[in-house]
Design a protein around this motif. Structure first.
Motif, mmCIF file in Angstrom:
data_model
loop_
_atom_site.group_PDB
_atom_site.id
_atom_site.type_symbol
_atom_site.label_atom_id
_atom_site.label_comp_id
_atom_site.label_asym_id
_atom_site.label_seq_id
_atom_site.Cartn_x
_atom_site.Cartn_y
_atom_site.Cartn_z
ATOM 1 N N ALA A 110 0.938 -1.105 -0.058
ATOM 2 C CA ALA A 110 -0.171 0.017 0.215
ATOM 3 C C ALA A 110 0.814 1.104 0.124
ATOM 4 O O ALA A 110 0.349 2.227 -0.874
ATOM 5 C CB ALA A 110 -0.379 0.081 1.222
ATOM 6 N N LEU A 111 1.625 1.204 0.919
ATOM 7 C CA LEU A 111 2.869 2.693 0.593
ATOM 8 C C LEU A 111 3.579 2.733 -1.015
ATOM 9 O O LEU A 111 3.699 3.815 -1.352
ATOM 10 C CB LEU A 111 4.126 2.198 1.981
ATOM 11 C CG LEU A 111 4.801 2.938 2.090
ATOM 12 C CD1 LEU A 111 4.913 4.913 2.066
ATOM 13 C CD2 LEU A 111 6.121 2.896 2.621
ATOM 14 N N ASN A 112 3.405 1.513 -1.382
ATOM 15 C CA ASN A 112 4.536 1.565 -2.681
ATOM 16 C C ASN A 112 3.103 2.570 -3.752
ATOM 17 O O ASN A 112 3.736 2.872 -4.243
ATOM 18 C CB ASN A 112 5.527 0.835 -3.522
ATOM 19 C CG ASN A 112 6.282 -0.118 -2.138
ATOM 20 O OD1 ASN A 112 7.341 1.000 -1.272
ATOM 21 N ND2 ASN A 112 7.091 -1.433 -1.855
ATOM 22 N N ASP A 113 1.958 2.035 -3.602
ATOM 23 C CA ASP A 113 1.421 2.121 -4.529
ATOM 24 C C ASP A 113 0.963 4.013 -4.012
ATOM 25 O O ASP A 113 0.956 4.451 -4.813
ATOM 26 C CB ASP A 113 0.137 1.632 -4.047
ATOM 27 C CG ASP A 113 -0.837 1.805 -4.764
ATOM 28 O OD1 ASP A 113 -1.357 1.473 -6.193
ATOM 29 O OD2 ASP A 113 -2.222 2.327 -4.377
ATOM 30 N N PHE A 114 1.302 4.301 -2.967
ATOM 31 C CA PHE A 114 0.767 5.730 -2.379
ATOM 32 C C PHE A 114 1.919 6.331 -3.174
ATOM 33 O O PHE A 114 1.386 7.518 -3.525
ATOM 34 C CB PHE A 114 0.250 5.418 -1.345
ATOM 35 C CG PHE A 114 -0.080 7.258 -0.759
ATOM 36 C CD1 PHE A 114 -1.141 7.944 -0.785
ATOM 37 C CD2 PHE A 114 1.288 7.959 -0.197
ATOM 38 C CE1 PHE A 114 -1.483 8.543 -0.792
ATOM 39 C CE2 PHE A 114 1.045 9.192 0.295
ATOM 40 C CZ PHE A 114 -0.784 9.740 -0.245
ATOM 41 N N LYS A 115 2.867 6.153 -2.875
ATOM 42 C CA LYS A 115 4.380 7.083 -2.816
ATOM 43 C C LYS A 115 4.224 7.053 -5.102
ATOM 44 O O LYS A 115 4.325 7.939 -4.930
ATOM 45 C CB LYS A 115 5.669 5.967 -3.299
ATOM 46 C CG LYS A 115 6.156 5.708 -1.930
ATOM 47 C CD LYS A 115 6.948 5.569 -1.131
ATOM 48 C CE LYS A 115 7.812 5.731 0.132
ATOM 49 N NZ LYS A 115 8.593 5.036 0.919
ATOM 50 N N LYS A 116 3.410 5.675 -6.056
ATOM 51 C CA LYS A 116 3.387 5.938 -7.300
ATOM 52 C C LYS A 116 2.163 7.277 -7.151
ATOM 53 O O LYS A 116 2.241 7.776 -8.078
ATOM 54 C CB LYS A 116 3.431 4.844 -7.795
ATOM 55 C CG LYS A 116 3.836 3.677 -7.946
ATOM 56 C CD LYS A 116 3.871 2.826 -8.151
ATOM 57 C CE LYS A 116 4.409 1.799 -8.295
ATOM 58 N NZ LYS A 116 4.374 0.364 -8.377
#
Length: 266
Positions: free
Chosen positions: A139-145
């Motif tokens: 979820a963190l990586n998705d949000f960073k994108k």
């Protein structure tokens, strides 16, 4: 004998995994539940509102700053979960006479991952802890994108009234503001500085003023009062749990942040 170190660097020794847990931290009560430890939780605070049914099934032992020492003693806990920010040093020292007190210290998202891993080790639920950390990492990586191309905006995040107080540096709130590309105008003023509204424009002139739902529940009249001292800022009521609760709550925070950014586009 298992030896583990908490986030304040205190070494704890356990013959077996603790089976009777008291949590004095609302967000960590939610995490313990999400790790499948509901049966082991024996005591919580009156502010432990997620999941809601725990208030009727577990013993309430006070708040986060004022506790019922005798109630806790009678429950015969194996471990008490505290947090550096939520609970005072005096409380931690007092409770240490009863049983080990595990203190967390969450300032960054990385600290949050560490806490979940620690709980996995501490309570023999490593698989569940790893699952949560995997979900949060995704979820963190998705949000960073998602946030990558969204331009930075100057912001002030209010947490209290009379006196007016805001979130500053070395706080979990500030870390989440930065993750959202919100540049905290009070980042260099201390952790939770008291501020004067009339100086707000001079001290950073924010684009956004966030009024949190907790610990102080800001209302429309507060938005009006604060708005008189801003130049062009947009005032927005935000869910304080999403910005200040750590643990498993972070998974719900990412979709909330996306909705917040969509609102800001309009």
């Amino acid at each position: 004998m298992k030896q583990l170190t908490d986030q304040l660097g205190t070494l704890h020794s356990f013959e077996t995994a603790p089976k009777r847990i008291i949590s004095l931290v609302p967000s960590q009560t939610e995490l313990l539940f999400d790790l499948g430890l509901e049966e082991k939780i024996i005591g919580i605070t009156k502010f432990c509102v997620h999941p809601y049914h725990l208030k009727s099934t577990k013993k309430i032992v006070g708040g986060t700053k004022k506790i019922h020492f005798e109630k806790i003693k009678l429950l015969q806990p194996d471990i008490i979960i505290c947090n550096k920010e939520e609970n005072t040093l005096e409380i931690v020292e007092q409770l240490s006479a009863i049983c080990p007190v595990w203190v967390t210290n969450i300032v960054s998202v990385e600290d949050n991952f560490q806490m979940i891993s620690d709980f996995g080790q501490l309570f023999n639920c490593r698989t569940e802890a790893q699952k949560w950390n995997d979900k949060l990492t995704f979820a963190l990586n998705d949000f960073k994108k998602y946030i990558h191309d969204i331009p930075s905006k100057k912001a002030a995040y209010f947490i209290w009234k009379n006196p007016y107080m805001v979130a500053g540096k070395d706080t979990y709130i500030n870390e989440l503001l930065k993750l959202n590309h919100f540049q905290n105008i009070y980042e260099e003023k201390g952790r939770y500085p008291e501020i004067e509204l009339k100086k707000m424009r001079l001290e950073g002139d924010p684009d956004l003023v966030f009024l949190s739902s907790e610990p102080y529940p800001f209302k429309e009249e507060d938005a009006f009062d604060i708005g008189r001292f801003t130049h062009h800022a947009k005032t927005i009521f935000v869910d304080g749990e999403m910005f200040s609760w750590h643990g498993s709550r972070l998974l719900k925070a990412f979709p909330y942040f996306k909705l917040l950014h969509e609102r800001l586009k309009n």
